[in-house]
Each structure stands twice: as C-alpha cells, then as structure tokens.
Motif scaffolding. Structure first.
Motif, short mmCIF file in Angstrom:
data_model
loop_
_atom_site.label_atom_id
_atom_site.label_comp_id
_atom_site.label_asym_id
_atom_site.label_seq_id
_atom_site.Cartn_x
_atom_site.Cartn_y
_atom_site.Cartn_z
N GLN A 16 34.01 49.28 45.00
CA GLN A 16 34.93 49.97 44.10
C GLN A 16 36.38 49.65 44.43
N VAL B 206 39.16 48.15 41.85
CA VAL B 206 40.41 48.84 41.56
C VAL B 206 41.61 47.92 41.82
N GLU C 98 34.62 55.49 37.01
CA GLU C 98 34.10 55.78 38.35
C GLU C 98 32.60 55.54 38.39
N THR D 159 40.50 57.06 38.69
CA THR D 159 39.23 56.57 39.25
C THR D 159 38.84 57.47 40.42
N PHE E 290 33.89 46.23 37.91
CA PHE E 290 33.30 47.54 38.09
C PHE E 290 31.82 47.57 37.73
N ARG F 39 43.97 58.89 41.55
CA ARG F 39 42.71 59.32 42.14
C ARG F 39 42.87 60.79 42.54
N TYR G 114 39.52 56.70 32.40
CA TYR G 114 38.86 57.11 33.64
C TYR G 114 37.67 56.19 33.85
#
Length: 267
Positions: free
Chosen positions: A173, A177, A210, A161, A264, A189, A208
């Motif tokens: 975020q 996580v 993000e 991430t 997320f 990360r 992944y």
C-alpha cells in the motif's frame, strides 16, 4: 410511503438512537485511561474494553427491539436471524486513534434488508456529528443534506487512504500511495474508513482508496456516500485483500484509472 421506504425509515430511526447511545458510551470511556484489551490480525491491530462495551450495548439494544434480526459485529459472534434484516456494526471505527486520544473515531451502524444496505448511521464521537442515510432518501449530516464536491481535475483532488495492520500488505500500500501522490492534490490518512467516506459525501474529500477494510467499516458510510452522489466500488487489492475505491460519480473513472496505474489493484 412504500413498504420498503417505511421499513428503511424505521430501521434508520432505531439505528440513530442506538448509535448515538453507543457514541456517548465511547465518549465517556475515552475520558479516562484507555488500555489495550486484546489484539486481532497482528500485534498492532488492537481492541479496547470500550470496543467490546460499545458492541455489547449495540447488540443488546438492537436485538431487544428486533429479536428476529441477524447481527454482524466486529468484536463478537455473528447472530443468525429470520426476518431478512441484518445489522452491521463497528463499535469503534478508528480504535487506534481512540487509544491515543485522537478525535478521528466513530460508531458505525447499518441495516441490510435481503442483502442490501437500506439504512446507515455514522456518529463522529468527538465532534458529535451524525451522518445518516436511507437507500431511498438523502444523505445528511446533523439533519442537513449532503452533496459531494463539484468536478475537479485529478491534480486538484484530495484523496484519503488507510493502511492494513498486516505489515506485508502495508508495504504494498505504501508503494502505491507514493505513486499516486504526485498525480493528486494531496493524500490524507485519518485512521477511520467510516469518517473518510462520510467526508467524501460532505465534499471535504475528493476520493478514498483503501485495501483491507471490512464490511462493518464501510456499510453505513458507503450508503451515506452513495446517497450524496458518490460511487463506491470493490476490486481485488494488490495485497490480496478487498480494495474499496470511492469518489464523486462525476470523474470517478479518472480516479479509478489513477488508482489502478498506481498499483493499488491486483488486476
């Protein structure tokens, strides 16, 4: 070879030459003292002189070879074109790592034809590894084909991430996580979206996720991941920005469900 395949092969050849030349420039600049030249979205979102020099090199080489193409880069103004081809460049993906002398940074260069990415190159600057793909060919690392990791239960998947440079978004975020972490093997990360996506392609990561990455971060690496057997989706993020989720096509639904359950997404 079809016209489309011939086009993507030619674009990839140019991308390989230019991206590797830019990576050599970044490597040379990183051997000395690196200083912040400017900031962007916040006081911790930095630009170095090497970012600017790398993009200037990429723009000059691409537009000299193909003057009718469009160009989108992270650090400079957009260039309109008439050919139907647009180049998308990240001169240094992982600038903060570069600033601190950490090896996780890369040059990323992709070519679109009529809005579809058909060629992409990611050069890991410190390692010298070259990831590449076309829309109708295999994903490779240093010329050798790549494939995603085999199936694994969610609890045995290693997921990467990253975090926004906007403090309010990274708070959201961080909480997401924390909720995902107990559900997977572990979280990584690296600080480079492009390298994380290439590692999904290489089987070194199982996923992944993000929020807040831009097109230049993932255009080339996303193609590499997809051609290696991964799936990549864009969703609205919980912090109000675009969320990228990528993982092997097998088991992607389970990963996506875990990402949603962790908070997320803004859905």
């Amino acid at each position: 070879m079809s016209t489309a395949a011939a086009t993507s092969a030619a674009l990839l050849e140019l991308a390989l030459d230019v991206a590797q030349e830019a990576a050599a420039l970044v490597r040379e600049r990183g051997a000395g003292t690196v200083e912040v030249a400017a900031t962007k979205s916040s006081d911790i979102d930095v630009v170095t002189a090497a970012d600017r020099a790398s993009e200037e090199l990429i723009r000059a080489r691409i537009l000299a070879a193909r003057p009718d193409d469009a160009f989108l880069g992270e650090e400079g103004d957009d260039v309109a074109g008439t050919s139907g081809v647009r180049w998308i460049a990240d001169p240094i993906d992982g600038t903060v790592n570069f600033l601190y002398g950490l090896p996780e940074h890369a040059v990323s260069l992709a070519a679109e034809v009529d809005g579809e990415v058909v060629a992409g190159v990611v050069v890991a600057v410190a390692a010298g590894e070259v990831y590449a793909a076309t829309a109708d060919g295999p994903a490779t690392r240093d010329g050798r084909p790549l494939s995603v990791r085999g199936p694994a239960p969610l609890g045995q998947r290693l997921v990467a991430t990253g975090f926004s440079y906007v403090r309010e978004v990274r708070a959201v975020q961080g909480a997401a996580v924390a909720r995902l972490l107990p559900q997977v093997r572990d979280i990584r990360r690296s600080g480079s979206c492009a390298l994380d996506l290439c590692r999904v392609a290489a089987g070194s990561l199982d996923g992944y996720v993000e929020e807040g990455v831009e097109l230049w971060d993932h255009a080339a690496a996303g193609l590499v991941a997809r051609r290696a057997g991964a799936r990549l989706e864009h969703l609205p993020g919980a912090g109000g920005k675009d969320l990228v989720v990528c993982g092997p096509d097998h088991g992607f639904g389970e990963l996506l469900a875990a990402v949603r359950d962790a908070g997320f997404t803004g859905e």
